[in-house]
Design a protein around this motif. Structure first.
Motif, PDB file in Angstrom:
ATOM      1  N   LYS A   1      -5.152 -11.977  -7.524  1.00 46.83           N
ATOM      2  CA  LYS A   1      -4.757 -11.550  -6.179  1.00 46.83           C
ATOM      3  C   LYS A   1      -3.254 -11.671  -5.951  1.00 46.83           C
ATOM      4  O   LYS A   1      -2.715 -11.096  -5.005  1.00 46.83           O
ATOM      5  N   ASN A   2      -2.559 -12.438  -6.813  1.00 45.76           N
ATOM      6  CA  ASN A   2      -1.115 -12.627  -6.665  1.00 45.76           C
ATOM      7  C   ASN A   2      -0.301 -11.612  -7.465  1.00 45.76           C
ATOM      8  O   ASN A   2       0.928 -11.724  -7.534  1.00 45.76           O
ATOM      9  N   LYS A   3      -0.990 -10.638  -8.068  1.00 43.37           N
ATOM     10  CA  LYS A   3      -0.302  -9.647  -8.888  1.00 43.37           C
ATOM     11  C   LYS A   3      -0.713  -8.237  -8.500  1.00 43.37           C
ATOM     12  O   LYS A   3      -1.760  -8.016  -7.893  1.00 43.37           O
ATOM     13  N   LEU A   4       0.138  -7.290  -8.894  1.00 39.74           N
ATOM     14  CA  LEU A   4      -0.140  -5.866  -8.744  1.00 39.74           C
ATOM     15  C   LEU A   4      -0.189  -5.232 -10.127  1.00 39.74           C
ATOM     16  O   LEU A   4       0.233  -5.840 -11.119  1.00 39.74           O
ATOM     17  N   PHE A   5      -0.697  -3.991 -10.191  1.00 34.44           N
ATOM     18  CA  PHE A   5      -0.772  -3.275 -11.465  1.00 34.44           C
ATOM     19  C   PHE A   5      -0.201  -1.879 -11.287  1.00 34.44           C
ATOM     20  O   PHE A   5      -0.542  -1.172 -10.329  1.00 34.44           O
ATOM     21  N   CYS A   6       0.679  -1.488 -12.213  1.00 35.79           N
ATOM     22  CA  CYS A   6       1.305  -0.161 -12.183  1.00 35.79           C
ATOM     23  C   CYS A   6       0.502   0.782 -13.075  1.00 35.79           C
ATOM     24  O   CYS A   6       0.400   0.561 -14.287  1.00 35.79           O
TER      25      CYS A   6
ATOM     26  N   THR B   1       0.819  -1.223   0.000  1.00 38.00           N
ATOM     27  CA  THR B   1       0.000   0.000   0.000  1.00 38.00           C
ATOM     28  C   THR B   1       0.850   1.270   0.000  1.00 38.00           C
ATOM     29  O   THR B   1       0.345   2.341  -0.333  1.00 38.00           O
ATOM     30  N   GLN B   2       2.117   1.129   0.357  1.00 40.70           N
ATOM     31  CA  GLN B   2       2.985   2.310   0.371  1.00 40.70           C
ATOM     32  C   GLN B   2       3.243   2.851  -1.040  1.00 40.70           C
ATOM     33  O   GLN B   2       3.663   3.991  -1.201  1.00 40.70           O
ATOM     34  N   PHE B   3       3.006   2.033  -2.067  1.00 39.32           N
ATOM     35  CA  PHE B   3       3.239   2.462  -3.446  1.00 39.32           C
ATOM     36  C   PHE B   3       1.967   2.972  -4.126  1.00 39.32           C
ATOM     37  O   PHE B   3       2.005   3.323  -5.304  1.00 39.32           O
ATOM     38  N   GLU B   4       0.859   2.974  -3.387  1.00 39.29           N
ATOM     39  CA  GLU B   4      -0.372   3.526  -3.957  1.00 39.29           C
ATOM     40  C   GLU B   4      -0.266   5.047  -4.054  1.00 39.29           C
ATOM     41  O   GLU B   4       0.445   5.668  -3.280  1.00 39.29           O
ATOM     42  N   PRO B   5      -0.934   5.705  -5.002  1.00 43.25           N
ATOM     43  CA  PRO B   5      -1.855   5.158  -6.005  1.00 43.25           C
ATOM     44  C   PRO B   5      -1.175   4.720  -7.300  1.00 43.25           C
ATOM     45  O   PRO B   5      -1.859   4.404  -8.266  1.00 43.25           O
ATOM     46  N   TYR B   6       0.149   4.710  -7.333  1.00 45.01           N
ATOM     47  CA  TYR B   6       0.859   4.379  -8.567  1.00 45.01           C
ATOM     48  C   TYR B   6       0.841   2.876  -8.833  1.00 45.01           C
ATOM     49  O   TYR B   6       0.703   2.437  -9.972  1.00 45.01           O
ATOM     50  N   ILE B   7       0.965   2.079  -7.767  1.00 44.38           N
ATOM     51  CA  ILE B   7       0.905   0.629  -7.878  1.00 44.38           C
ATOM     52  C   ILE B   7      -0.217   0.142  -6.971  1.00 44.38           C
ATOM     53  O   ILE B   7      -0.223   0.435  -5.773  1.00 44.38           O
TER      54      ILE B   7
END
Length: 229
Positions: A94-99, A81-87
């Motif tokens: 559920k095993n992946k993130l989106f940039c 969550t520290q990389f939100e809202p960019y990631i």
């Protein structure tokens, strides 16, 4: 002899119960002091990282702590969550993130995410995004300042108009107050109209005089003819 045997069994059972109670207390302390685990209503222990359920025994719990799955999960643990809202979390996997900057899917692993955010492509798009955001904020501030100035000017104009209306002569339905006397608007005529009326009267008088002169000449001619006859 039988009494001695029974007493010996009781002491052994008591010791076993004491050891089990001690183990349970130790297990409870271990689970409570580890943020990755919690007790379920069924009595089992759940790992929050791997969602694995463990039997509530000290041996099972210690075996799981030393196992490969938990160690891998612990190594990849990171607050994404520290990389939100960019990631952000991937919508379907559920095993992946989106940039949102590079429009890429990222594996939900600590090493992969850190490599991505430290890469040149991510940093380039991040700087561009921040520049656009700063530019939009500056434009919004300018628009707000212009609106404030416009509102102030409108307020000043309204005040000026109100003061002018207060200083203008008071009007009534029947006429205008001037020098303390009331003058009917209908009787007041512009100077141009008065001049036109004067000219028209002069012209009418001149026409009347011309007619009178012609009539006098005719009478004189008639008198002269009568005298000759």
């Amino acid at each position: 002899m039988n009494k001695n045997k029974e007493s010996g069994k009781q002491t052994q059972n008591n010791k076993a119960n004491d050891s089990n109670s001690n183990k349970n207390k130790e297990l409870q302390k271990l689970v409570q002091n580890n943020k990755h685990f919690e007790f379920l209503s069924s009595g089992k222990i759940k790992c929050i990282l791997t969602h694995h359920e463990i039997l509530p025994t000290l041996q099972e719990f210690t075996n799981y702590l030393n196992g490969r799955s938990y160690k891998n999960a612990l190594e990849n643990e990171i607050e994404f969550t520290q990389f939100e809202p960019y990631i952000v979390q991937h919508k379907t996997d559920k095993n992946k993130l989106f940039c949102n900057l590079t429009r890429q899917n990222i594996s939900k692993k600590k090493s992969v995410v850190l490599k991505h955010v430290n890469g040149k492509r991510y940093k380039y798009y991040l700087s561009k995004y921040l520049e656009e955001q700063a530019k939009e904020e500056q434009e919004n501030q300018q628009d707000n300042q212009e609106e404030e100035v416009q509102n102030e000017l409108e307020e000043l104009n309204n005040l000026v108009n109100e003061e002018e209306q207060e200083h203008q002569p008071k009007k009534q339905k029947s006429g205008i107050l001037k020098g303390g006397k009331k003058i009917n608007k209908k009787k007041v005529k512009p100077q141009q109209e008065e001049q036109i009326e004067i000219e028209q009267t002069v012209q009418n008088k001149s026409k009347v005089q011309q007619k009178d002169g012609k009539q006098v000449k005719k009478l004189k001619n008639k008198q002269q003819k009568g005298q000759v006859e």
